[in-house]
Design an enzyme around this catalytic site. Structure first.
Site, short mmCIF file in Angstrom:
data_model
loop_
_atom_site.label_atom_id
_atom_site.label_comp_id
_atom_site.label_asym_id
_atom_site.label_seq_id
_atom_site.Cartn_x
_atom_site.Cartn_y
_atom_site.Cartn_z
CG MET A 190 -44.02 24.00 -6.59
SD MET A 190 -43.79 25.40 -7.70
CE MET A 190 -43.40 24.57 -9.23
CD GLU A 207 -3.08 0.22 2.33
OE1 GLU A 207 -3.21 1.19 3.08
OE2 GLU A 207 -3.52 -0.93 2.58
N PRO A 219 -31.63 18.95 -2.76
CG PRO A 219 -32.01 16.73 -2.20
CD PRO A 219 -31.09 17.61 -3.00
CB THR A 261 -34.24 17.61 -9.48
OG1 THR A 261 -35.44 18.37 -9.46
CG2 THR A 261 -34.56 16.19 -9.94
CB ALA A 262 -37.45 17.91 -5.10
N GLY A 296 -32.71 22.20 -5.25
CA GLY A 296 -32.76 21.14 -6.26
C GLY A 296 -31.86 21.46 -7.44
CG ASP A 297 -31.16 20.96 -12.20
OD1 ASP A 297 -30.03 20.47 -12.33
OD2 ASP A 297 -31.68 21.74 -13.02
CG ASP A 353 -34.88 30.57 -4.57
OD1 ASP A 353 -34.85 31.80 -4.75
OD2 ASP A 353 -35.01 29.74 -5.49
CE LYS A 373 -38.83 33.55 -6.91
NZ LYS A 373 -38.69 32.77 -8.12
#
Ligand code: SAH
Length: 457
Positions: free
Chosen positions: A363, A29, A205, A311-312, A282-283, A228, A250
């Site tokens: 949503m 190693e 997410p 994404t979610a 998310g994205d 956000d 928002k």
């Protein structure tokens, strides 16, 4: 000024190794670790190991290193520019070090500083730029930590920039030596960041470790972070400590900027020459209104880039071990929102749902009944499986399962305050429902009693 006792006992230099042989004695190693390190250079590796472990053998095969598969002899070191004694056998390493010294070749013996002529650094490699971190062997863990930090701070394209600079050297030499030339180079290297740059970055997410490394690097480099409300504080806090942080909404009911105001803000920051991270949950390109922001930046001539995020729908599927595509059951995937279900016309994705697509509804909580109603009306069976995840990827996530007929109950649940992802389709039946609650339990309850406890009973 450094104190008298703060002198370095090992002085860093960069040694020329292009085309030179570097000998590593050892087959385990430690030898592999050194081979990997030196393998980042254009030196020719010579690995002296009568027997080598499988991983080292595949390294040798993959890199074309020279393998001397024989019992060690001093002659194996001849002509090498550096020697590593990495056999793990103290007597052998000592012999190797002595031989190297006799041949006037600098030697490093793994874990035996007293036998070393030089130490190896923790290395940040952006060839031709290299940052070598040394602790004279005092703190290899510290060196690795620093390495990680510096690596994340530096753009992967730093090397390309340096190479580009080298190609300008001829031109620069026509400038007068001294201040003029120095100013040229300062402008050259400062040029890019000075012109303002917006990165539209997916924060994932919610879980901090689902942020990409690229997103993290940009956060570390940012002057301003515009985020956000859905992006958790813990992720925003991963940004540069002195970066300005601008929350722009928002969230329902909170004061927030309109999309138009956000577009204007991004353009202004870009014009001021700021490096901005526009952080979206998310994205950024999935229900993130990135299209409008990109258009505003393009119109204003401000440079931007997009960094994808998890994404979610992917996080919710992972939380449910839910195959979004399932051989023989579902071969397409729809990302949709329940929010723009207007008028009487069927949503364009209803047909896809009926033909077997898995549907991820963003949503969708406050329009759950509408979504279910439209799909059933379009011909989708009320028995179609449905999975719902609140706060996907986070420690406080909740999972619910049921059928399309149960979906309207989602609207009445007052106990769900986090973001909710709904996944509909036959592939959902392949999920793991062990840790999820039934959706149907809530169908006839009123909002006031809709608590987590209520579901358990
Ligand atoms: N760009 C984001 C989506 C923004 S729209 C992405 O790619 O994920 C906001 C919606 O995303 C929420 O209403 C919810 O449906 C979904 N969402 C975002 N984060 C979520 C999470 N952690 N768990 C469940 N749903 C989430």
């Amino acid at each position: 000024m450094p104190q008298a006792n703060a002198k370095l006992n090992a002085f860093p230099v960069f040694m020329r190794v292009e085309g030179e042989a570097v000998a590593i004695v050892g087959g385990g190693e430690a030898a592999l670790a050194k081979a990997r390190l030196v393998g980042q250079s254009s030196a020719v590796l010579r690995i002296i190991a009568q027997t080598a472990e499988a991983e080292l053998l595949s390294f040798i095969a993959a890199t074309g290193a020279v393998h001397v598969a024989a019992a060690y002899e001093a002659a194996h070191l001849e002509g090498a520019a550096m020697v590593f004694a990495a056999s793990g056998d103290e007597a052998l390493d000592r012999r190797v070090a002595e031989d190297a010294r006799r041949l006037s070749i600098p030697v490093n013996a793994v874990d035996r500083p007293e036998l070393c002529d030089f130490f190896t650094p923790a290395l940040v490699n952006r060839a031709p730029v290299a940052i070598a971190i040394g602790t004279e062997g005092a703190g290899p863990v510290l060196a690795q930590m620093l390495r990680g930090r510096i690596d994340r701070m530096l753009s992967p394209s730093l090397g390309a920039l340096a190479t580009l600079a080298a190609s300008f050297r001829g031109a620069a030499e026509r400038l007068p030596k001294g201040t003029g030339r120095r100013r040229f180079w300062r402008d050259f290297f400062a040029g890019a960041p000075a012109s303002g740059h917006i990165a539209l970055v997916g924060a994932g997410p919610g879980a901090e470790d689902l942020l990409t490394l690229r997103a993290h690097r940009l956060l570390m480099e940012a002057d301003v972070i515009v985020h956000d409300a859905l992006v958790p504080e813990a992720i925003v806090a991963m940004g540069r400590r002195d970066a300005e942080r601008l929350p722009v909404g928002k969230r329902k009911g909170c004061h927030s900027k309109s999309q138009e105001e956000i577009n204007v803000l991004l353009v202004e920051l870009g014009r001021e020459g700021k490096r901005v991270v526009r952080l979206k949950s998310g994205d950024p390109l999935v229900f993130g209104r990135a299209g409008e922001e990109m258009a505003a930046l393009r119109d204003a001539g401000i440079a931007y880039e997009v960094v994808p995020g998890v994404t979610a729908a992917f996080a919710a599927a992972a939380d449910f071990e839910l195959p979004l595509t399932l051989r023989g059951v579902s071969s397409s995937l729809v990302f949709t929102t329940g929010h723009d279900l207007k008028g009487n016309s069927l949503p364009d994705w209803a047909k896809l749902a009926i033909s077997g697509a898995t549907v991820a509804v963003y949503m969708g909580r406050s329009v759950a009944a509408e979504v279910a109603g439209r799909l059933i009306e379009a011909g989708l069976s009320p028995d179609t499986a449905v999975a719902v995840v609140e706060n996907a990827s986070l420690g406080n996530r909740r999972r619910f399962h049921g059928t399309l007929a149960d979906l309207p109950s989602l609207e009445a649940r007052a106990d769900l305050s986090g973001p909710v992802m709904t996944i509909i389709g036959d592939a959902v039946a392949g999920a793991n429902f062990e840790r999820s609650e039934p959706l149907a339990a809530h169908r006839h309850e009123d909002t006031a009693s809709a608590t987590a406890e209520g579901v358990e009973q």
